[in-house]
Scaffold this active site. Structure first.
Site, PDB file in Angstrom:
ATOM      1  N   GLU A  41       0.817  -1.206   0.000  1.00  0.00           N
ATOM      2  CA  GLU A  41       0.000   0.000   0.000  1.00  0.00           C
ATOM      3  C   GLU A  41       0.853   1.260   0.000  1.00  0.00           C
ATOM      4  OE1 GLU A  41      -3.018   0.189  -0.665  1.00  0.00           O
ATOM      5  OE2 GLU A  41      -3.659  -1.878  -0.408  1.00  0.00           O
ATOM      6  N   TYR A 124      -5.349   7.062   4.323  1.00  0.00           N
ATOM      7  CA  TYR A 124      -5.473   5.990   3.338  1.00  0.00           C
ATOM      8  C   TYR A 124      -4.743   4.728   3.784  1.00  0.00           C
ATOM      9  CZ  TYR A 124      -4.638   3.041  -0.646  1.00  0.00           C
ATOM     10  OH  TYR A 124      -4.544   1.948  -1.454  1.00  0.00           O
ATOM     11  N   ASP A 142      -9.191   6.153  -2.345  1.00  0.00           N
ATOM     12  CA  ASP A 142      -8.071   6.561  -3.196  1.00  0.00           C
ATOM     13  C   ASP A 142      -8.639   7.092  -4.506  1.00  0.00           C
ATOM     14  OD1 ASP A 142      -8.897   4.329  -4.612  1.00  0.00           O
ATOM     15  OD2 ASP A 142      -6.902   3.420  -4.747  1.00  0.00           O
TER      16      ASP A 142
END
Length: 365
Positions: A41, A124, A142
Site C-alpha cells: 500500500e 489511506y 483513493d
C-alpha cells in the site's frame, strides 16, 4: 446519503461477485500478512500497479520481514527503492519498521488509532492496512474509489480537493455497510483500476452499470469533477560530474526533505542572468569548497516532480583545487564508476549515469 437495503445488497453482491471472478493475482493478495500488505500500500501510493510489481518483489526478497527491514541500513533501503520515486515513503516505512520492531515487540498495531501513529501512515494507509490485514471496518478512499463513487452517485465534489475527502469517505462507508471490509475495499479499487478507468471506461462490462447514475444520465465523461490545476513551474538546474584521478565526486542529501538520503552529483539552480556552466561551478564551490573547470557538456535531462519540473544541464568537470567542506550535503565520496551501482540516486541522475564512461582526458587534473 442513504441507500435502500435491497439496493445496497444488490450492489455489494454484484461487486463482490465480479471481484471474485476478475481480481488480479497480485503478490500481496496471496495471504493476509500485515507487513506485506503495508509495503504494497505504501508503494501503491501515487504509483501504478505494473510499476510497483518488480519493486515489491525485490523489496520483499531483500527485506522479507519487518524485523529485516528494521535492521537494514537506510542506504540499503533507498537503493532497493531506487527509481520508484517519492522516497519519503521508503524513509518513513524504515522508521516505522524500527518502531514496530524495537518499541512494539515486532507486532504491527491491530487498531486504526495506534497504527496511524506510525511514520508515514495517513488516512489511506491506515484504512487500507487495517481493513485488508485485520478486516476492521474502515472504508478506503483513493483515486480509483473516488472515480467510481463520483460516477455512481454523480458527486459534485472535486476529487483533487483535500476538502472533498470526507464526502467520499462517507459515501464509501455507506456502500460498505455490512460487507467484509478488506474484500470490499479491494473490489472497489479494482473496479476503478480495470473497468471504471479515467478515460474510455468499460461501462458495458461494469457490474454496477444498472445502478450507475452517470451511465443512466449519459454523464460518465463529466465525472469525476476536478478543480483546474495550476501550471507547473520549470526550474533550470546544473550539475557537475567532477573528476579527480580517475574518480568522480558524489554527495549525499540530508535525510529529510525532497530526495532525502539519496546520493547525487553536486549542483543546483541556475540563477537569473547566469548561464548553466557558471551556475555549475558556483554551486560546486558553495556546496563543497572545490574549484572546478568545465570540461564539456554531457547532456540536458528533463524530469518532472509533483509540483515542478526541471531541465538539468549536466557537465563533465575537472577538479582544480580545494578540500571538501560540505555546506548542505551530509556526506561525500570519491568513487570509481564501477562502484556507482552501490549507491541510491534520484531518477534524474539515473537518466544520465549510463552515459558516463571512463575518460583519462577528464579524470586527470
Amino acid at each position: 446519503m442513504s441507500l435502500a437495503p435491497a439496493d445496497l445488497r444488490q450492489m455489494q453482491h454484484a461487486l463482490l461477485k465480479w471481484y471474485d471472478a476478475n481480481q488480479r493475482k497480485l503478490p500481496w493478495r496471496r495471504n493476509n500478512d500485515p507487513y506485506g500488505i503495508w509495503v504494497s500500500e505504501v508503494m501503491l501510493q501515487q504509483t501504478r500497479v505494473n510499476s510497483v510489481l518488480p519493486y515489491y518483489a525485490a523489496f520483499m526478497d531483500r527485506f522479507p520481514t519487518i524485523e529485516a527491514l528494521a535492521r537494514a541500513d537506510l542506504g540499503e533501503v533507498l537503493k532497493t527503492w531506487e527509481g520508484l520515486g517519492y522516497y519519503a515513503r521508503a524513509r518513513n516505512l524504515h522508521k516505522a519498521a524500527r518502531m514496530v520492531t524495537w518499541d512494539l515487540g515486532g507486532r504491527i498495531p491491530e487498531n486504526w488509532t495506534d497504527f496511524k501513529k506510525m511514520p508515514g501512515v495517513g488516512e489511506y494507509i491506515a484504512s487500507a492496512v487495517q481493513s485488508i490485514a485485520f478486516d476492521h471496518t474502515h472504508a478506503v478512499v483513493d483515486g480509483n474509489v473516488k472515480r467510481v463513487l463520483a460516477r455512481l452517485f454523480l458527486m459534485e465534489e472535486a476529487v483533487n480537493e483535500a476538502g472533498s475527502y470526507q464526502a467520499f469517505k462517507r459515501r464509501a462507508t455507506v456502500l460498505m455497510k455490512g460487507a467484509k471490509p478488506g474484500t470490499f475495499n479491494q473490489a472497489v479499487m479494482e473496479l476503478g483500476s480495470l473497468i471504471c478507468t479515467p478515460t474510455n471506461p468499460a461501462c458495458g462490462g461494469c457490474c454496477l452499470r444498472t445502478h450507475c447514475q452517470g451511465l443512466k444520465t449519459r454523464q460518465v465523461k463529466d465525472y469525476p469533477k476536478r478543480t483546474p490545476s495550476k501550471a507547473v513551474p520549470t526550474r533550470h538546474v546544473a550539475a557537475g560530474v567532477v573528476w579527480k584521478k580517475g574518480r568522480v565526486l558524489i554527495t549525499r542529501r540530508t535525510p529529510k526533505g525532497l530526495l532525502g538520503g539519496l546520493w547525487e552529483f553536486p549542483g543546483g539552480q541556475v540563477k537569473d542572468e547566469e548561464d548553466a556552466p557558471s551556475a555549475c561551478m558556483r554551486e560546486i564551490r558553495e556546496e563543497t569548497g572545490l574549484e572546478v573547470n568545465i570540461h564539456s557538456h554531457l547532456v540536458r535531462v528533463k524530469h518532472a516532480y509533483t509540483h515542478f519540473k526541471i531541465h538539468m544541464d549536466v557537465f563533465h568537470c575537472q577538479y582544480v583545487s580545494g578540500r571538501i567542506r560540505l555546506n548542505g550535503p551530509e556526506d561525500f565520496r570519491w568513487i570509481r564508476l564501477k562502484e556507482i551501482r552501490q549507491y541510491p540516486f534520484p531518477k534524474a541522475n539515473l537518466k544520465f549515469i549510463p552515459l558516463l564512461t571512463e575518460d583519462p582526458a577528464i579524470s586527470e587534473p
